[in-house]
Every structure is written in C-alpha cells, then in structure tokens.
Design an enzyme around this catalytic site. Sequence first.
Site, PDB file in Angstrom:
ATOM      1  N   PHE A 124       0.853  -1.195   0.000  1.00  9.10           N
ATOM      2  CA  PHE A 124       0.000   0.000   0.000  1.00  9.10           C
ATOM      3  C   PHE A 124       0.884   1.238   0.000  1.00  9.10           C
ATOM      4  O   PHE A 124       1.719   1.411   0.883  1.00  9.10           O
ATOM      5  CB  PHE A 124      -0.928   0.042   1.221  1.00  9.10           C
ATOM      6  CG  PHE A 124      -1.888   1.206   1.149  1.00  9.10           C
ATOM      7  CD1 PHE A 124      -3.083   1.116   0.446  1.00  9.10           C
ATOM      8  CD2 PHE A 124      -1.576   2.424   1.748  1.00  9.10           C
ATOM      9  CE1 PHE A 124      -3.953   2.200   0.348  1.00  9.10           C
ATOM     10  CE2 PHE A 124      -2.447   3.515   1.656  1.00  9.10           C
ATOM     11  CZ  PHE A 124      -3.632   3.401   0.953  1.00  9.10           C
ATOM     12  N   ASP A 164       9.486   2.571   1.460  1.00 11.20           N
ATOM     13  CA  ASP A 164       8.357   3.330   2.002  1.00 11.20           C
ATOM     14  C   ASP A 164       8.268   3.041   3.504  1.00 11.20           C
ATOM     15  O   ASP A 164       7.783   1.996   3.917  1.00 11.20           O
ATOM     16  CB  ASP A 164       7.082   2.894   1.262  1.00 11.20           C
ATOM     17  CG  ASP A 164       5.822   3.568   1.787  1.00 11.20           C
ATOM     18  OD1 ASP A 164       5.882   4.192   2.863  1.00 11.20           O
ATOM     19  OD2 ASP A 164       4.775   3.444   1.120  1.00 11.20           O
ATOM     20  N   LYS A 189       3.173  10.143   8.285  1.00  9.19           N
ATOM     21  CA  LYS A 189       2.482   9.688   9.493  1.00  9.19           C
ATOM     22  C   LYS A 189       3.107  10.192  10.800  1.00  9.19           C
ATOM     23  O   LYS A 189       2.903  11.327  11.186  1.00  9.19           O
ATOM     24  CB  LYS A 189       2.381   8.166   9.480  1.00  9.19           C
ATOM     25  CG  LYS A 189       1.331   7.660   8.482  1.00  9.19           C
ATOM     26  CD  LYS A 189       0.992   6.212   8.702  1.00  9.19           C
ATOM     27  CE  LYS A 189       0.026   5.632   7.699  1.00  9.19           C
ATOM     28  NZ  LYS A 189      -1.370   5.882   8.004  1.00  9.19           N
TER      29      LYS A 189
HETATM   30  C1  LIG Z   1       3.111   2.421   3.825  1.00 10.29           C
HETATM   31  C2  LIG Z   1       2.211   3.552   3.468  1.00 10.29           C
HETATM   32  N1  LIG Z   1       2.549   4.355   2.460  1.00 10.29           N
HETATM   33  C3  LIG Z   1       1.778   5.403   2.111  1.00 10.29           C
HETATM   34  C4  LIG Z   1       0.602   5.668   2.751  1.00 10.29           C
HETATM   35  C5  LIG Z   1      -0.255   6.830   2.325  1.00 10.29           C
HETATM   36  O1  LIG Z   1      -0.127   7.847   3.257  1.00 10.29           O
HETATM   37  P1  LIG Z   1      -1.199   9.041   3.266  1.00 10.29           P
HETATM   38  O2  LIG Z   1      -2.488   8.465   3.703  1.00 10.29           O
HETATM   39  O3  LIG Z   1      -0.627  10.033   4.248  1.00 10.29           O
HETATM   40  O4  LIG Z   1      -1.246   9.582   1.884  1.00 10.29           O
HETATM   41  C6  LIG Z   1       0.207   4.843   3.810  1.00 10.29           C
HETATM   42  C7  LIG Z   1      -1.071   5.098   4.507  1.00 10.29           C
HETATM   43  O5  LIG Z   1      -1.604   4.268   5.177  1.00 10.29           O
HETATM   44  C8  LIG Z   1       1.033   3.771   4.181  1.00 10.29           C
HETATM   45  O6  LIG Z   1       0.697   2.945   5.172  1.00 10.29           O
END
Ligand SMILES: Cc1ncc(COP(=O)(O)O)c(C=O)c1O
Length: 401
Positions: free
Chosen positions: A135, A222, A251
């Site tokens: 994700f 990520d 986050k």
């Molecule tokens: C691993 C990861 N990358 C990217 C995102 C996307 O982040 P945002 O919701 O701040 O766009 C998330 C959100 O849950 C995530 O868990």
Amino acid sequence: MSATAQPTSPHVMNTYGRLPIALSHGQGCRVWDTAGKAYLDGLGGIAVNTLGHNHPELVPALQDQLTKLIHSSNYYHVPGQEQLATKLTELSGLTNAFFCCTGLEANEAALKLARKFGHDKGIERPEIVVYEAAFHGRSIATLSATGNPKVQAGFGPLVEGFIRVPLNDIEALKKATEGNPNVVAVFFETIQGEGGINPMRWEYLKQVRQLCDERDWLMMIDEVQCGMGRTGKWFAHQWAGIKPDVMPLAKGLGSGVPIGAVVAGPKAAGIFAPGNHGTTFGGNPLAMRAGFETLTIMEEDGLLANAEAAGAVLRGALAEGLAGEAGVVEIRGQGLMLGIELDRPAGALLAQALDAGLLISVTADRVVRLLPPLILTHDEAREIAARLVPLIKSLLAQPKP
Ligand SMILES: Cc1ncc(COP(=O)(O)O)c(C=O)c1O
C-alpha cells in the site's frame, strides 16, 4: 476499515466507513469521545500520534510556532527545513530531504525520482518493481503501485511502468526483471502495514540491496507506516543493517501535524533540480517545528527503546492470552507495529473494541492491527491485551463463517 458506513453529514463526502463515535480530546494514550466515554488508544491515529495526545512539550512548542509563522512559501528559505533535514539525514545516514504533507505525496516524489533517474541515463520508459499486497497511497500513481485490486477497482486506467513481485522471494525478483534494461528501482515497505503487517525478511533486504547495487537500481523504502521509531529503530530497515537510496516518510513524523518527507542518499539526492518538483504547503514552518520537536522528544525520552520494550510486553501479553486459540494464525510485527492474523474476518471487533473502551484497527480483512503511541507504558500495553483478548476469544468461539 470495514465498519458499517454511517454518513454523519449530508455534506461530508462519503468516503469512509466510520464507527459511530467522535473523539473530542485526549491525554497521553487515552482519548475521550464527545459523550464522555474514555478509550485506550491502540491505534495512534493509524501510526500518527507518536507522542500520544496533548504532549506537555510538543503542544507549547506548536503554540510558540503558531504565534511566529505557520506558512511562508518555498519561494524563500525555510530555516525549519534545514533543521529537520539535518536531523533526518543524521538519523538515516542519507544526505538530503524534500518535504511535503502526506505519505502519498512522499511516495509520488519517490516515483518521480525513480523515473527521472532512468531518463537521466537514457531510459525512456522506466519501470519500477513493486510488491503484492503493498500500500503506497491513493493518488493515481501511488494507487497503481499499490498491490490491492479492491482499492484500485473503478480507477483505471492505472499508471503503467510497474512490475509486481511477491514478498521475500529473491529468485522471483530476479526472474521478473531478467533481461529488462528499463528497470530503475525497487519500491517496498519494510513491514507492510495496510497489507496485513507483513515483514520483509532482513536477509531478503540485504539481497535486494546487493541486486540494486549490481544493477544500478534505486532501492526505495516506504517507511511511511513502519518508520519513525515504531519498530524500535528510527527506520525499520535499519534492523537489517542496510540503507536505501530513497525513503518516503510521513504519518508519525509530525505526531499529528500533517507532514511528509522523502529522504535520499547520494545516488538520488541530486536528481531533482529547481522546477522538477514542489508543493505549496510542503515544508511549512509549523510542520517543520512539529517534526523537529517530535524527533527531539523521542530522543530525550528514549522512545525507540520504549517502543521495543512496550511492544515486547504487548506481544507477550497477547501471546499468553491467546495461547492455544486455533483461530489465531499468527501474531507478527515488531515493536509497536503488531498484527494478529485470525482465520476469519475480524471487522466485527472494531465496534466491540469501542464498547470495551479500546481503539484498534483491522486490516487485510483478518488482521487485527495495533499501532499505539510510542509513549505507551507497560501497564497500558497489558491493558490493551486485557481488553482485546476476550473479544478475539469470543469471536473465535463462534462458528467460522
Ligand atoms: C506504507 C504507506 N505508504 C503510504 C501511505 C499513504 O499515506 P497518506 O495516507 O498520508 O497519503 C500509507 C497510509 O496508510 C502507508 O501505510
């Protein structure tokens, strides 16, 4: 979240299946709803509230910043960006940071870095390796990199240029990229969050690092959910002793104030030039202060060590409480990023946990996910388990659907 969709307003767009409470305030790892009911926060706003709620040092620092400057513009130098970038490069061993506001934005920047990395070497149609169950966000490009057909449905055509592989299988990665001169990067989460708390094995991370070096690919990790101290190291990949070339963060970095960052090492830090990338709100003084104060407080209060120790207490209490339950497939994760995989859908637990005064999440349908603030005490860790275990046991006592 698989709760029943309950639109609370005819005017707010109906994008979330919301649970039937609204939170009004919090203190430490506790929050209260507008009806006055208290909850223990096992969710941390989905890995965001690193320092819990109403932190006695963070709040005055933010108040101070509010009176000085909230936003200026990237037309000018922003000293807070220098300060936070320096800190992030020290902690990561990388060299430069770009600031934005969310996780998907950080990932978009990473994807653009990878494509330009390719174009700069004459690759006209760059391809990026991504993973099953990943994700990375909900913009069109990050949705395309995401490995979940459910969240992609209805948004085609997706962005091209991704090659998808299974986790932890170096031979599959080699096979999928064999003889392909267009590959420019490998992009993954060290521990998949939304995908169900699925860790990459440390040995695999080392193998991918080696392959990226041999083939001149960018290793892009990520750490939006698993980073920022949650696993007991600043960044989860540090457990494997490797360094990525590009690392998106968001986050927990601002402890609740929206912030994102892409931190890059020497192979990627010089790819963007003025005009290649930007964002209006990114790197604003308020977010920079939130990020810097969060990191400073984490250091001063030993929150990495706490994430590891409180995580061990929580995991131990869950394992003890759920011992012998055949419906528990696995308890996994690291530090304060834990998942309990059940043999059946677990969505019903969300509302039951609320009744029991506990905030949790369920992801990948069958995985109960815990991402509490990193200030969690050992007693609070035991309390989360004490409230959650009976709910899981009672779900598992019912006939399997
Ligand atoms: C691993 C990861 N990358 C990217 C995102 C996307 O982040 P945002 O919701 O701040 O766009 C998330 C959100 O849950 C995530 O868990």
